[in-house]
Design a protein around this motif. Structure first.
Motif, PDB file in Angstrom:
ATOM      1  N   SER A 131      17.334 119.888  43.436  1.00 59.03           N
ATOM      2  CA  SER A 131      18.213 119.383  42.391  1.00 59.03           C
ATOM      3  C   SER A 131      18.319 120.425  41.300  1.00 59.03           C
ATOM      4  CB  SER A 131      17.702 118.052  41.810  1.00 59.03           C
ATOM      5  OG  SER A 131      16.717 118.292  40.823  1.00 59.03           O
ATOM      6  N   THR A 132      19.268 120.233  40.426  1.00 61.03           N
ATOM      7  CA  THR A 132      19.454 121.175  39.325  1.00 61.03           C
ATOM      8  C   THR A 132      18.678 120.747  38.078  1.00 61.03           C
ATOM      9  OG1 THR A 132      21.505 120.011  38.727  1.00 61.03           O
ATOM     10  CG2 THR A 132      21.715 121.967  40.114  1.00 61.03           C
ATOM     11  N   GLY A 133      17.709 119.853  38.250  1.00 61.64           N
ATOM     12  CA  GLY A 133      16.848 119.448  37.133  1.00 61.64           C
ATOM     13  C   GLY A 133      17.566 118.523  36.171  1.00 61.64           C
ATOM     14  N   GLY A 134      17.342 118.722  34.881  1.00 59.81           N
ATOM     15  CA  GLY A 134      18.052 117.961  33.852  1.00 59.81           C
ATOM     16  C   GLY A 134      17.759 116.484  33.902  1.00 59.81           C
ATOM     17  N   THR A 135      18.827 115.688  33.986  1.00 60.79           N
ATOM     18  CA  THR A 135      18.689 114.231  33.891  1.00 60.79           C
ATOM     19  C   THR A 135      17.945 113.616  35.071  1.00 60.79           C
ATOM     20  OG1 THR A 135      20.941 114.121  34.785  1.00 60.79           O
ATOM     21  CG2 THR A 135      20.693 113.867  32.408  1.00 60.79           C
ATOM     22  N   ASP A 136      17.828 114.348  36.206  1.00 59.66           N
ATOM     23  CA  ASP A 136      17.016 113.831  37.312  1.00 59.66           C
ATOM     24  C   ASP A 136      15.581 113.622  36.860  1.00 59.66           C
ATOM     25  OD1 ASP A 136      19.304 114.271  38.675  1.00 59.66           O
ATOM     26  OD2 ASP A 136      18.591 115.950  39.860  1.00 59.66           O
ATOM     27  N   ILE A 137      15.063 114.587  36.105  1.00 65.80           N
ATOM     28  CA  ILE A 137      13.681 114.501  35.622  1.00 65.80           C
ATOM     29  C   ILE A 137      13.539 113.369  34.612  1.00 65.80           C
ATOM     30  CG2 ILE A 137      11.835 115.751  34.433  1.00 65.80           C
ATOM     31  CD1 ILE A 137      13.112 118.339  35.520  1.00 65.80           C
ATOM     32  N   ILE A 138      14.518 113.251  33.704  1.00 65.30           N
ATOM     33  CA  ILE A 138      14.495 112.156  32.726  1.00 65.30           C
ATOM     34  C   ILE A 138      14.499 110.817  33.442  1.00 65.30           C
ATOM     35  CG2 ILE A 138      15.778 111.038  30.852  1.00 65.30           C
ATOM     36  CD1 ILE A 138      16.871 113.816  30.123  1.00 65.30           C
ATOM     37  N   ALA A 139      15.315 110.696  34.484  1.00 63.29           N
ATOM     38  CA  ALA A 139      15.408 109.445  35.245  1.00 63.29           C
ATOM     39  C   ALA A 139      14.066 109.104  35.893  1.00 63.29           C
ATOM     40  CB  ALA A 139      16.498 109.557  36.304  1.00 63.29           C
ATOM     41  N   LYS A 140      13.365 110.113  36.434  1.00 64.94           N
ATOM     42  CA  LYS A 140      12.070 109.866  37.064  1.00 64.94           C
ATOM     43  C   LYS A 140      11.036 109.405  36.041  1.00 64.94           C
ATOM     44  CE  LYS A 140      12.637 112.981  40.989  1.00 64.94           C
ATOM     45  NZ  LYS A 140      12.150 114.200  41.689  1.00 64.94           N
ATOM     46  N   ILE A 141      11.091 109.975  34.844  1.00 71.10           N
ATOM     47  CA  ILE A 141      10.161 109.576  33.785  1.00 71.10           C
ATOM     48  C   ILE A 141      10.441 108.133  33.354  1.00 71.10           C
ATOM     49  CG2 ILE A 141       9.468 110.015  31.396  1.00 71.10           C
ATOM     50  CD1 ILE A 141      10.024 113.002  31.965  1.00 71.10           C
ATOM     51  N   LEU A 142      11.722 107.790  33.167  1.00 69.35           N
ATOM     52  CA  LEU A 142      12.091 106.418  32.799  1.00 69.35           C
ATOM     53  C   LEU A 142      11.690 105.434  33.889  1.00 69.35           C
ATOM     54  CD1 LEU A 142      15.661 106.979  31.271  1.00 69.35           C
ATOM     55  CD2 LEU A 142      13.563 106.429  30.037  1.00 69.35           C
ATOM     56  N   ASN A 143      11.813 105.866  35.136  1.00 68.60           N
ATOM     57  CA  ASN A 143      11.451 105.005  36.263  1.00 68.60           C
ATOM     58  C   ASN A 143       9.953 104.731  36.284  1.00 68.60           C
ATOM     59  OD1 ASN A 143      10.492 105.229  39.458  1.00 68.60           O
ATOM     60  ND2 ASN A 143      12.168 103.814  39.104  1.00 68.60           N
ATOM     61  N   LYS A 144       9.155 105.752  36.023  1.00 70.10           N
ATOM     62  CA  LYS A 144       7.695 105.587  36.094  1.00 70.10           C
ATOM     63  C   LYS A 144       7.162 104.730  34.957  1.00 70.10           C
ATOM     64  CE  LYS A 144       3.303 108.049  36.312  1.00 70.10           C
ATOM     65  NZ  LYS A 144       2.610 109.334  36.509  1.00 70.10           N
ATOM     66  N   PHE A 145       7.644 104.958  33.742  1.00 67.32           N
ATOM     67  CA  PHE A 145       7.042 104.300  32.581  1.00 67.32           C
ATOM     68  C   PHE A 145       7.762 103.032  32.143  1.00 67.32           C
ATOM     69  CE2 PHE A 145       5.563 108.692  32.246  1.00 67.32           C
ATOM     70  CZ  PHE A 145       4.208 108.485  32.130  1.00 67.32           C
ATOM     71  N   LEU A 146       9.053 102.908  32.465  1.00 65.93           N
ATOM     72  CA  LEU A 146       9.803 101.723  32.046  1.00 65.93           C
ATOM     73  C   LEU A 146      10.323 100.891  33.213  1.00 65.93           C
ATOM     74  CD1 LEU A 146      11.877 103.282  29.084  1.00 65.93           C
ATOM     75  CD2 LEU A 146       9.698 102.042  28.977  1.00 65.93           C
ATOM     76  N   GLY A 147      10.118 101.378  34.426  1.00 64.56           N
ATOM     77  CA  GLY A 147      10.563 100.632  35.598  1.00 64.56           C
ATOM     78  C   GLY A 147      12.061 100.619  35.784  1.00 64.56           C
ATOM     79  N   ILE A 148      12.766 101.545  35.157  1.00 60.40           N
ATOM     80  CA  ILE A 148      14.225 101.628  35.278  1.00 60.40           C
ATOM     81  C   ILE A 148      14.568 102.377  36.566  1.00 60.40           C
ATOM     82  CG2 ILE A 148      16.331 102.563  34.231  1.00 60.40           C
ATOM     83  CD1 ILE A 148      14.961 102.237  31.508  1.00 60.40           C
ATOM     84  N   GLY A 149      15.507 101.852  37.345  1.00 60.32           N
ATOM     85  CA  GLY A 149      15.925 102.499  38.581  1.00 60.32           C
ATOM     86  C   GLY A 149      16.423 103.914  38.340  1.00 60.32           C
ATOM     87  N   LEU A 150      16.295 104.771  39.368  1.00 68.05           N
ATOM     88  CA  LEU A 150      16.666 106.172  39.213  1.00 68.05           C
ATOM     89  C   LEU A 150      18.143 106.337  38.874  1.00 68.05           C
ATOM     90  CD1 LEU A 150      14.628 107.810  42.126  1.00 68.05           C
ATOM     91  CD2 LEU A 150      14.173 107.956  39.681  1.00 68.05           C
ATOM     92  N   GLY A 151      18.985 105.554  39.567  1.00 71.47           N
ATOM     93  CA  GLY A 151      20.422 105.643  39.295  1.00 71.47           C
ATOM     94  C   GLY A 151      20.755 105.249  37.872  1.00 71.47           C
ATOM     95  N   LYS A 152      20.127 104.161  37.409  1.00 68.09           N
ATOM     96  CA  LYS A 152      20.359 103.715  36.032  1.00 68.09           C
ATOM     97  C   LYS A 152      19.798 104.717  35.028  1.00 68.09           C
ATOM     98  CE  LYS A 152      20.482  98.745  36.997  1.00 68.09           C
ATOM     99  NZ  LYS A 152      19.808  97.443  36.776  1.00 68.09           N
ATOM    100  N   GLY A 153      18.666 105.334  35.412  1.00 64.86           N
ATOM    101  CA  GLY A 153      18.057 106.320  34.524  1.00 64.86           C
ATOM    102  C   GLY A 153      18.959 107.524  34.311  1.00 64.86           C
ATOM    103  N   VAL A 154      19.565 108.017  35.390  1.00 60.34           N
ATOM    104  CA  VAL A 154      20.509 109.139  35.281  1.00 60.34           C
ATOM    105  C   VAL A 154      21.695 108.733  34.419  1.00 60.34           C
ATOM    106  CG1 VAL A 154      22.122 110.608  36.557  1.00 60.34           C
ATOM    107  CG2 VAL A 154      19.825 110.220  37.444  1.00 60.34           C
ATOM    108  N   LEU A 155      22.200 107.512  34.661  1.00 57.19           N
ATOM    109  CA  LEU A 155      23.356 107.033  33.900  1.00 57.19           C
ATOM    110  C   LEU A 155      23.022 106.931  32.409  1.00 57.19           C
ATOM    111  CD1 LEU A 155      26.248 105.966  33.914  1.00 57.19           C
ATOM    112  CD2 LEU A 155      25.336 103.669  34.351  1.00 57.19           C
ATOM    113  N   ILE A 156      21.836 106.393  32.078  1.00 63.38           N
ATOM    114  CA  ILE A 156      21.432 106.265  30.671  1.00 63.38           C
ATOM    115  C   ILE A 156      21.365 107.641  30.010  1.00 63.38           C
ATOM    116  CG2 ILE A 156      19.475 105.690  29.164  1.00 63.38           C
ATOM    117  CD1 ILE A 156      18.897 103.347  31.113  1.00 63.38           C
ATOM    118  N   ALA A 157      20.751 108.603  30.703  1.00 63.20           N
ATOM    119  CA  ALA A 157      20.614 109.949  30.139  1.00 63.20           C
ATOM    120  C   ALA A 157      21.985 110.599  29.955  1.00 63.20           C
ATOM    121  CB  ALA A 157      19.738 110.805  31.053  1.00 63.20           C
ATOM    122  N   ASP A 158      22.846 110.461  30.965  1.00 56.17           N
ATOM    123  CA  ASP A 158      24.180 111.076  30.872  1.00 56.17           C
ATOM    124  C   ASP A 158      25.019 110.423  29.777  1.00 56.17           C
ATOM    125  OD1 ASP A 158      23.718 112.962  32.790  1.00 56.17           O
ATOM    126  OD2 ASP A 158      24.599 111.833  34.428  1.00 56.17           O
TER     127      ASP A 158
END
Length: 283
Positions: A131-158
């Motif tokens: 991947s090109t990094g960026g919001t993918d990493i943010i999404a993984k962090i949100l998923n681990k600590f807040l239980g937010i799905g990866l797709g939603k995490g990317v959308l929130i960051a974007d």
């Protein structure tokens, strides 16, 4: 060609496409369509002394450090190569083409071509399990600590980056950026599906032995044989089922046409195949 070499060549191609779409089409009009790239454009507006490419490098390094600390070493060498490499390519564009202007004054054309080129590049990179990094990493962090799905995490960051673009460049550019985020997702998915497209082929023929032999020996593919009975004729028949890529499907169709014009063939598109001869199931 060695599989690893091919992977890195494709990742490099994808990196150049992402960087080109960003630098030649999106950056001139401040179109921030999410990701580290979009955040870098917004930050460059407020701190113009630091280039977009430099901001991308800084953002990705910070995110990788946070990612390693928060979720471990699951990013992989390919992702590090793709994310930092894309940032470096943008920096090189800025160094050697520092006064580049938009090729057109039509911002819609800029957005369309920028999204198409960069999203196809991202699709190529994603297809190599990077991947090109960026919001993918943010999404993984949100998923681990807040239980937010990866797709939603990317959308929130974007969306947060798009809001930043609207605040920095005005409501109209913010809306264009939001449109870019939406289209970007569709193009990435379409690119990945297109690259992985295979054909599931079911064949009923009086020449099933020749067709089986051709699939195994000439195409180097496997096949599954089902034994069926015709509802009307009550005749026993072999049903050959195989999965081939687009190139081999053309060869198989031509072979069947030559030996049995009365064969019954059904074809379905398959967008992902995991296992022997196709994509590694562990990827």
């Amino acid at each position: 060609m060695n599989k690893k070499v091919k992977e890195y060549l494709l990742i490099t191609l994808g990196m150049f496409m992402v960087a080109a779409g960003l630098y030649f089409f999106l950056m001139p009009d401040n179109l921030a369509i999410g990701g580290a790239n979009g955040l870098a454009i917004v930050l460059n507006h407020w701190i113009p002394s630091i280039s977009v490419g430099a901001f991308m490098i800084i953002i990705n390094i910070i995110l990788f450090i946070i990612g390693f600390l928060a979720i471990g070493t699951s990013f992989g060498i390919k992702t590090i190569y793709a994310s930092i490499g894309t940032s470096v390519i943008v920096s090189l564009f800025e160094k050697f083409l520092p006064y580049y202007n938009s090729p057109t004054e039509d911002i819609i054309l800029q957005l369309i071509f920028g999204v198409l080129v960069s999203a196809i590049g991202m699709g190529i990179v994603f297809n190599q399990n990077a991947s090109t990094g960026g919001t993918d990493i943010i999404a993984k962090i949100l998923n681990k600590f807040l239980g937010i799905g990866l797709g939603k995490g990317v959308l929130i960051a974007d969306l947060a980056i798009v809001l930043g673009a609207g605040f920095s460049f005005g409501f109209e550019l913010g809306m264009y950026s939001l449109l870019g985020v939406i289209v970007n997702g569709f193009v990435i998915d379409s690119t990945i599906e297109g690259m992985n497209l295979s054909k599931s082929v079911s064949i009923i023929s009086e020449h099933s032995d020749e067709i089986k032999k051709y699939i195994v020996e000439e195409l180097g593919r496997g096949a599954t044989i089902y034994y069926a009975e015709g509802a009307y004729t009550r005749r026993k028949k072999d049903v050959i089922v195989t999965i081939v890529d687009r190139k081999d499907f053309i060869k198989l169709r031509s072979f069947i046409k030559d030996i049995d014009k009365n064969a019954f063939v059904t074809v379905n598109n398959i967008y992902e195949v995991l296992g022997d001869g196709f994509m590694d199931i562990e990827s």
